[in-house]
Scaffold this motif. Structure first.
Motif, PDB file in Angstrom:
ATOM      1  N   ILE A  87       0.946  -1.333  -0.017  1.00  0.00           N
ATOM      2  CA  ILE A  87      -0.172  -0.060  -0.010  1.00  0.00           C
ATOM      3  C   ILE A  87       0.935   1.255  -0.072  1.00  0.00           C
ATOM      4  CG2 ILE A  87      -1.475   1.114   1.422  1.00  0.00           C
ATOM      5  CD1 ILE A  87      -2.676  -1.459   2.313  1.00  0.00           C
ATOM      6  N   ALA A  88       1.793   1.359   0.879  1.00  0.00           N
ATOM      7  CA  ALA A  88       2.859   2.429   0.935  1.00  0.00           C
ATOM      8  C   ALA A  88       3.570   2.668  -0.343  1.00  0.00           C
ATOM      9  CB  ALA A  88       3.581   2.320   2.172  1.00  0.00           C
ATOM     10  N   PHE A  89       3.956   1.465  -0.762  1.00  0.00           N
ATOM     11  CA  PHE A  89       4.600   1.562  -2.171  1.00  0.00           C
ATOM     12  C   PHE A  89       3.733   2.143  -3.443  1.00  0.00           C
ATOM     13  CE2 PHE A  89       4.164  -0.638  -6.331  1.00  0.00           C
ATOM     14  CZ  PHE A  89       5.297  -0.329  -6.865  1.00  0.00           C
ATOM     15  N   TYR A  90       2.326   1.672  -3.291  1.00  0.00           N
ATOM     16  CA  TYR A  90       1.570   1.987  -4.418  1.00  0.00           C
ATOM     17  C   TYR A  90       1.280   3.364  -4.595  1.00  0.00           C
ATOM     18  CZ  TYR A  90      -1.977   1.830  -7.966  1.00  0.00           C
ATOM     19  OH  TYR A  90      -2.521   1.817  -9.121  1.00  0.00           O
ATOM     20  N   GLU A  91       0.939   3.982  -3.305  1.00  0.00           N
ATOM     21  CA  GLU A  91       0.451   5.368  -3.150  1.00  0.00           C
ATOM     22  C   GLU A  91       1.663   6.197  -3.308  1.00  0.00           C
ATOM     23  OE1 GLU A  91      -1.971   6.704   0.141  1.00  0.00           O
ATOM     24  OE2 GLU A  91      -3.190   4.613   0.083  1.00  0.00           O
ATOM     25  N   GLN A  98       8.722   7.932  -6.985  1.00  0.00           N
ATOM     26  CA  GLN A  98       9.037   6.584  -7.368  1.00  0.00           C
ATOM     27  C   GLN A  98      10.292   5.884  -6.480  1.00  0.00           C
ATOM     28  OE1 GLN A  98       9.050   6.513 -11.521  1.00  0.00           O
ATOM     29  NE2 GLN A  98       7.003   6.701 -11.965  1.00  0.00           N
ATOM     30  N   ASP A  99      11.220   6.797  -6.535  1.00  0.00           N
ATOM     31  CA  ASP A  99      12.471   6.291  -5.673  1.00  0.00           C
ATOM     32  C   ASP A  99      12.164   5.843  -4.387  1.00  0.00           C
ATOM     33  OD1 ASP A  99      14.091   6.646  -7.824  1.00  0.00           O
ATOM     34  OD2 ASP A  99      14.900   8.621  -7.459  1.00  0.00           O
ATOM     35  N   MET A 100      11.536   6.705  -3.545  1.00  0.00           N
ATOM     36  CA  MET A 100      10.891   6.506  -2.191  1.00  0.00           C
ATOM     37  C   MET A 100      10.078   5.033  -2.185  1.00  0.00           C
ATOM     38  SD  MET A 100       9.082   9.148   0.506  1.00  0.00           S
ATOM     39  CE  MET A 100      10.817  10.308   0.401  1.00  0.00           C
ATOM     40  N   ALA A 101       9.089   5.167  -3.065  1.00  0.00           N
ATOM     41  CA  ALA A 101       8.083   3.921  -3.109  1.00  0.00           C
ATOM     42  C   ALA A 101       8.937   2.663  -3.526  1.00  0.00           C
ATOM     43  CB  ALA A 101       7.165   4.032  -4.544  1.00  0.00           C
ATOM     44  N   ARG A 102      10.138   2.466  -4.227  1.00  0.00           N
ATOM     45  CA  ARG A 102      10.561   1.368  -4.540  1.00  0.00           C
ATOM     46  C   ARG A 102      11.312   0.601  -3.189  1.00  0.00           C
ATOM     47  NH1 ARG A 102      12.844   4.404  -8.698  1.00  0.00           N
ATOM     48  NH2 ARG A 102      11.693   4.028 -10.744  1.00  0.00           N
ATOM     49  N   ALA A 138       8.655  -4.378 -12.500  1.00  0.00           N
ATOM     50  CA  ALA A 138       7.978  -3.233 -12.878  1.00  0.00           C
ATOM     51  C   ALA A 138       8.367  -2.090 -12.357  1.00  0.00           C
ATOM     52  CB  ALA A 138       6.422  -3.447 -12.902  1.00  0.00           C
ATOM     53  N   ALA A 139       8.535  -1.987 -11.129  1.00  0.00           N
ATOM     54  CA  ALA A 139       8.933  -0.805 -10.506  1.00  0.00           C
ATOM     55  C   ALA A 139      10.150  -0.129 -10.615  1.00  0.00           C
ATOM     56  CB  ALA A 139       8.599  -0.854  -8.871  1.00  0.00           C
ATOM     57  N   ALA A 140      11.163  -1.175 -10.797  1.00  0.00           N
ATOM     58  CA  ALA A 140      12.589  -0.849 -11.154  1.00  0.00           C
ATOM     59  C   ALA A 140      12.550  -0.246 -12.665  1.00  0.00           C
ATOM     60  CB  ALA A 140      13.359  -2.080 -10.894  1.00  0.00           C
ATOM     61  N   ALA A 141      11.836  -0.747 -13.617  1.00  0.00           N
ATOM     62  CA  ALA A 141      11.730  -0.292 -14.800  1.00  0.00           C
ATOM     63  C   ALA A 141      11.329   1.181 -14.751  1.00  0.00           C
ATOM     64  CB  ALA A 141      10.921  -1.037 -15.648  1.00  0.00           C
ATOM     65  N   GLN A 200       6.017   6.080   6.726  1.00  0.00           N
ATOM     66  CA  GLN A 200       5.259   5.453   5.519  1.00  0.00           C
ATOM     67  C   GLN A 200       4.861   4.026   5.884  1.00  0.00           C
ATOM     68  OE1 GLN A 200       8.000   6.300   2.658  1.00  0.00           O
ATOM     69  NE2 GLN A 200       7.558   8.512   2.748  1.00  0.00           N
ATOM     70  N   ASP A 201       5.885   3.214   6.454  1.00  0.00           N
ATOM     71  CA  ASP A 201       5.163   1.823   6.915  1.00  0.00           C
ATOM     72  C   ASP A 201       4.268   1.844   7.608  1.00  0.00           C
ATOM     73  OD1 ASP A 201       7.019   0.438   5.362  1.00  0.00           O
ATOM     74  OD2 ASP A 201       8.474   0.200   7.001  1.00  0.00           O
TER      75      ASP A 201
END
Length: 271
Positions: A87-91, A98-102, A138-141, A200-201
């Protein structure tokens, strides 16, 4: 009626104990506040679980419940923590961070997934490593991740055991206690967010808990009361967050610890 009285009596007891404790240490809003806060993380269980007490993410998988292969509370807790990271990643990813999301999307070799993986076989399940791997790739790309995210969430949800309201709420209380630990690590006494990842966690774990509570099906009036209380407490806890990339918050960890304790009491009132 007996269970409803048990639930209400337990909640009244918690309120009284919390009020006395707050009176003895000056309440949340006086002075610097940090030293005087009541830590409700151990009010009900009677022992500290230790989640989030070490370095970032080191002890998220620890559980006082038992073996996730046979204990539904322990198993649901770990699934909820994985869901919270997603959830934290996707939001964050969708908002452009994106860097923070990964940092939140966990590969199957991560500690948290490894904690839960041994439970899949005994439960007749295959796990969702492939879906997590696809999402990480997918996130890395740096492109679209909607499809991979939906697949990962669907696969995770397919591993949720059929558990009653009491078990689900106990698991939720443990997840929220981890969220409180993470929030406590991420937020300074003055409200400054010093560790965005842990902050965020905590948010992700609360949203995952809310989703789990929303999925409970029951016609029992006592369970319905407990579920309503859980929803209320989770919403109060989520009010501690002012965006995932905020620099400051007025929230306090005691709000999250209190939510965990009250939900645990409500769950035990159903037993």
């Amino acid at each position: 009626m007996t269970r409803r009285m048990k639930l209400m009596t337990g909640l009244s007891t918690l309120a009284a104990v919390s009020a006395l404790a707050l009176t003895g240490c000056g309440g949340e809003g006086e002075g610097e506040g940090a030293e005087g806060e009541v830590d409700l993380s151990t009010t009900i269980s009677g022992e500290a679980e230790g989640e989030g007490a070490g370095a970032e993410g080191e002890s998220e998988g620890a559980t006082a419940s038992g073996d996730p292969a046979t204990d539904d509370v322990a198993y649901l807790k770990l699934l909820g923590l994985v869901r919270g990271h997603l959830i934290a990643f996707y939001e964050l990813y969708q908002s452009g961070s994106q860097d923070m999301a990964r940092m939140h999307v966990k590969h199957p070799e991560s500690e948290l997934y490894m904690d839960i993986a041994p439970a899949f076989g005994p439960r007749g399940q295959t796990g969702f490593a492939d879906e997590l791997t696809a999402l990480v790739s997918a996130a890395a790309a740096g492109g679209e991740v909607d499809s991979e995210y939906s697949d990962a969430v669907e696969a995770l949800n397919a591993h949720m055991p059929a558990a009653g309201p009491a078990v689900m709420l106990l698991a939720v209380s443990e997840i929220i206690r981890v969220a409180a630990d993470e929030f406590d690590i991420g937020v300074e006494d003055d409200g400054a967010i010093s560790n965005a990842h842990e902050y965020q966690d905590a948010y992700g774990f609360l949203v995952a808990s809310r989703d789990m509570v929303a999925g409970i099906e029951t016609t029992d009036v006592n369970a319905t009361d407990a579920i309503s209380l859980a929803h209320e407490q989770i919403e109060l806890a989520l009010a501690s967050f002012d965006g995932l990339t905020a620099d400051m918050t007025e929230g306090r960890p005691s709000t999250l610890y209190g939510a965990a304790a009250r939900i645990e009491l409500a769950a035990r009132g159903l037993m």
